[in-house]
Scaffold this motif. Structure first.
Motif, PDB file in Angstrom:
ATOM      1  N   PHE A 282       1.917  -8.655  -4.854  1.00 38.29           N
ATOM      2  CA  PHE A 282       1.648  -7.323  -4.324  1.00 38.29           C
ATOM      3  C   PHE A 282       1.970  -6.182  -5.289  1.00 38.29           C
ATOM      4  O   PHE A 282       1.457  -5.081  -5.114  1.00 38.29           O
ATOM      5  CB  PHE A 282       2.393  -7.077  -3.000  1.00 38.29           C
ATOM      6  CG  PHE A 282       1.705  -7.701  -1.819  1.00 38.29           C
ATOM      7  CD1 PHE A 282       0.617  -7.084  -1.229  1.00 38.29           C
ATOM      8  CD2 PHE A 282       2.135  -8.901  -1.309  1.00 38.29           C
ATOM      9  CE1 PHE A 282      -0.024  -7.658  -0.154  1.00 38.29           C
ATOM     10  CE2 PHE A 282       1.501  -9.495  -0.245  1.00 38.29           C
ATOM     11  CZ  PHE A 282       0.421  -8.872   0.341  1.00 38.29           C
ATOM     12  N   VAL A 286      -0.842  -3.326  -5.356  1.00 44.75           N
ATOM     13  CA  VAL A 286      -0.611  -2.080  -4.627  1.00 44.75           C
ATOM     14  C   VAL A 286      -0.344  -0.903  -5.558  1.00 44.75           C
ATOM     15  O   VAL A 286      -0.889   0.195  -5.364  1.00 44.75           O
ATOM     16  CB  VAL A 286       0.564  -2.262  -3.643  1.00 44.75           C
ATOM     17  CG1 VAL A 286       0.899  -0.944  -2.956  1.00 44.75           C
ATOM     18  CG2 VAL A 286       0.230  -3.325  -2.617  1.00 44.75           C
ATOM     19  N   HIS A 289      -3.190   1.262  -7.108  1.00 43.95           N
ATOM     20  CA  HIS A 289      -3.867   2.103  -6.107  1.00 43.95           C
ATOM     21  C   HIS A 289      -3.025   3.331  -5.770  1.00 43.95           C
ATOM     22  O   HIS A 289      -3.558   4.436  -5.618  1.00 43.95           O
ATOM     23  CB  HIS A 289      -4.142   1.284  -4.842  1.00 43.95           C
ATOM     24  CG  HIS A 289      -5.188   0.235  -5.021  1.00 43.95           C
ATOM     25  ND1 HIS A 289      -6.529   0.532  -5.169  1.00 43.95           N
ATOM     26  CD2 HIS A 289      -5.102  -1.115  -5.100  1.00 43.95           C
ATOM     27  CE1 HIS A 289      -7.225  -0.587  -5.322  1.00 43.95           C
ATOM     28  NE2 HIS A 289      -6.373  -1.600  -5.278  1.00 43.95           N
ATOM     29  N   ALA A 290      -1.719   3.143  -5.642  1.00 46.14           N
ATOM     30  CA  ALA A 290      -0.847   4.285  -5.390  1.00 46.14           C
ATOM     31  C   ALA A 290      -0.890   5.271  -6.556  1.00 46.14           C
ATOM     32  O   ALA A 290      -0.900   6.497  -6.357  1.00 46.14           O
ATOM     33  CB  ALA A 290       0.581   3.798  -5.155  1.00 46.14           C
ATOM     34  N   GLY A 340       4.921  -4.344   0.390  1.00 53.37           N
ATOM     35  CA  GLY A 340       3.620  -4.161  -0.233  1.00 53.37           C
ATOM     36  C   GLY A 340       2.450  -4.324   0.721  1.00 53.37           C
ATOM     37  O   GLY A 340       1.458  -3.587   0.617  1.00 53.37           O
ATOM     38  N   ALA A 343       2.001  -1.219   2.851  1.00 56.42           N
ATOM     39  CA  ALA A 343       1.608  -0.125   1.966  1.00 56.42           C
ATOM     40  C   ALA A 343       0.149  -0.259   1.554  1.00 56.42           C
ATOM     41  O   ALA A 343      -0.596   0.739   1.508  1.00 56.42           O
ATOM     42  CB  ALA A 343       2.514  -0.101   0.727  1.00 56.42           C
ATOM     43  N   PHE A 344      -0.282  -1.474   1.255  1.00 51.73           N
ATOM     44  CA  PHE A 344      -1.673  -1.678   0.864  1.00 51.73           C
ATOM     45  C   PHE A 344      -2.609  -1.390   2.036  1.00 51.73           C
ATOM     46  O   PHE A 344      -3.693  -0.828   1.849  1.00 51.73           O
ATOM     47  CB  PHE A 344      -1.859  -3.113   0.376  1.00 51.73           C
ATOM     48  CG  PHE A 344      -3.222  -3.381  -0.199  1.00 51.73           C
ATOM     49  CD1 PHE A 344      -3.672  -2.673  -1.295  1.00 51.73           C
ATOM     50  CD2 PHE A 344      -4.056  -4.333   0.359  1.00 51.73           C
ATOM     51  CE1 PHE A 344      -4.938  -2.906  -1.828  1.00 51.73           C
ATOM     52  CE2 PHE A 344      -5.304  -4.577  -0.168  1.00 51.73           C
ATOM     53  CZ  PHE A 344      -5.751  -3.862  -1.265  1.00 51.73           C
ATOM     54  N   ILE A 347      -2.982   2.355   2.210  1.00 51.71           N
ATOM     55  CA  ILE A 347      -3.852   2.853   1.136  1.00 51.71           C
ATOM     56  C   ILE A 347      -5.315   2.574   1.449  1.00 51.71           C
ATOM     57  O   ILE A 347      -6.192   3.427   1.255  1.00 51.71           O
ATOM     58  CB  ILE A 347      -3.451   2.215  -0.203  1.00 51.71           C
ATOM     59  CG1 ILE A 347      -2.084   2.736  -0.649  1.00 51.71           C
ATOM     60  CG2 ILE A 347      -4.487   2.506  -1.286  1.00 51.71           C
ATOM     61  CD1 ILE A 347      -1.527   2.019  -1.850  1.00 51.71           C
TER      62      ILE A 347
END
Length: 355
Positions: A282, A286, A289-290, A340, A343-344, A347
């Motif tokens: 992850f 992730v 992208h952040a 992760g 969070a993904f 996003i």
């Protein structure tokens, strides 16, 4: 005419100076953020240690400041927590940069070393060296992991080419390759490892920073820095790759040479980190992208920001792994997955809402 020309030159100089000052301030801010994260990683754990003790320990070790400290506290900070935080930062930064590079090269937002089987191949290579003794002592753990990572990525690339050139095909091939190499690792452990080796390997495969010390940091820091520098030198090429290989070739970029260099750099970083701390998921998926939400898609800014966010994320994940369950240390791969995955998902939903 001369006056207007000189004014134009002066304005250009001022713009360049302001840009240089802005870049310098951003670099200083990034360094301060990383140092604060390392400070937290050295102070917070099973037993909290004052921040002043951490600072005095570093001053004693680096500059022989002579501050009177408890030997136990100084040993915990320097020999255990700080080295662990440094390796965690290198691991997070390297995996994040590798993920950003692979996503650009393959033009797939789901690409990362874990999903594409690179981490699984590195794990198989490392376990083969440790348990099977492949190389007869000539090949080290990191070398075995590097060769396994290259083999895994080569196999995944071959499968995706046979299946079709769609970007989704390499993800499906990566899932298959990852399962294959995970199965090989489990088979090697089940067949040839002792009970003690099996316990150690299985815990290590989930991500484990408990055993890292300064010699490991001496390997992780150069690997992360060299990999980041190599990728930064190809930042403009990565910008072109996001529009496709044909577009990159039309701009005069040597597609095969550049892709081989970037894949080798990503495999090197991933294999070194896997050989030190195990397979961690992850982070490479992730964090890029952040970072794109913060600085956009240009890799000249995306790569260093990804490295910084990945480093801080891994240090914080390591802190959580030590304090979530009192008296027990969680594998850091469990923490990165627990943090992760949601969070993904966030996003993804934000990107869908914007589009």
């Amino acid at each position: 005419m001369k006056a207007s020309a000189s004014q134009s030159i002066n304005r250009t100089g001022l713009v360049r100076n302001k840009a240089g000052v802005t870049i310098l301030l951003k670099c200083v801010l990034a360094i301060l953020v990383l140092l604060c994260a390392l400070w937290l990683g050295a102070a917070i754990g099973e037993t909290s240690i004052p921040f002043s003790t951490v600072a005095k320990t570093v001053a004693n070790r680096l500059w022989d400041a002579g501050y009177p400290l408890e030997p136990i506290d100084e040993g915990i900070v320097w020999s255990y927590r700080l080295s662990r935080a440094v390796v965690a930062a290198c691991c997070g930064g390297a995996l994040a940069v590798s993920g950003a590079v692979l996503q650009a090269l393959l033009r797939n937002p789901l690409a990362d070393p874990y999903i594409l089987g690179v981490s699984a191949g590195a794990s198989t290579g490392a376990v083969s060296v440790v348990i099977l003794g492949i190389g007869g002592g000539i090949i080290g753990l990191s070398t075995g992991a590097f060769l396994g990572a290259l083999l895994a990525f080569g196999l995944v690339s071959l499968l995706s080419l046979k299946a079709g050139r769609a970007s989704s095909m390499i993800i499906l091939a990566g899932v298959a390759g990852s399962q294959l190499f995970n199965a090989l690792t489990s088979f090697i452990v089940a067949k040839s490892a002792t009970a003690e080796q099996a316990r150690g390997v299985m815990f290590w495969l989930l991500g484990n920073l408990s055993g890292v010390r300064w010699p490991d940091a001496g390997l992780a820091v150069p690997a992360a820095l060299i990999g980041l520098v190599i990728c930064l030198t190809q930042a403009r090429a990565l910008d072109a790759f996001t529009f496709g290989r044909d577009s990159a070739a039309s701009l005069g970029i040597s597609v095969r040479r550049t892709a081989a260099l970037l894949i080798a750099a990503s495999a090197m970083m991933t294999s070194v980190m896997v050989s030190l701390v195990g397979a961690i998921g992850f982070v490479g998926l992730v964090i890029p992208h952040a970072a794109r939400l913060l600085v956009g898609f240009r890799h000249g800014a995306l790569l260093p920001v990804s490295a910084l966010i990945g480093a801080v994320f891994m240090i914080l994940a390591d802190i959580l792994s030590r304090i979530v369950i009192p008296g027990q240390v969680l594998p850091i791969g469990v923490v990165t997955a627990l943090v992760g995955a949601p969070a993904f998902a966030i996003i993804l939903t934000q990107r869908k809402a914007r589009s």
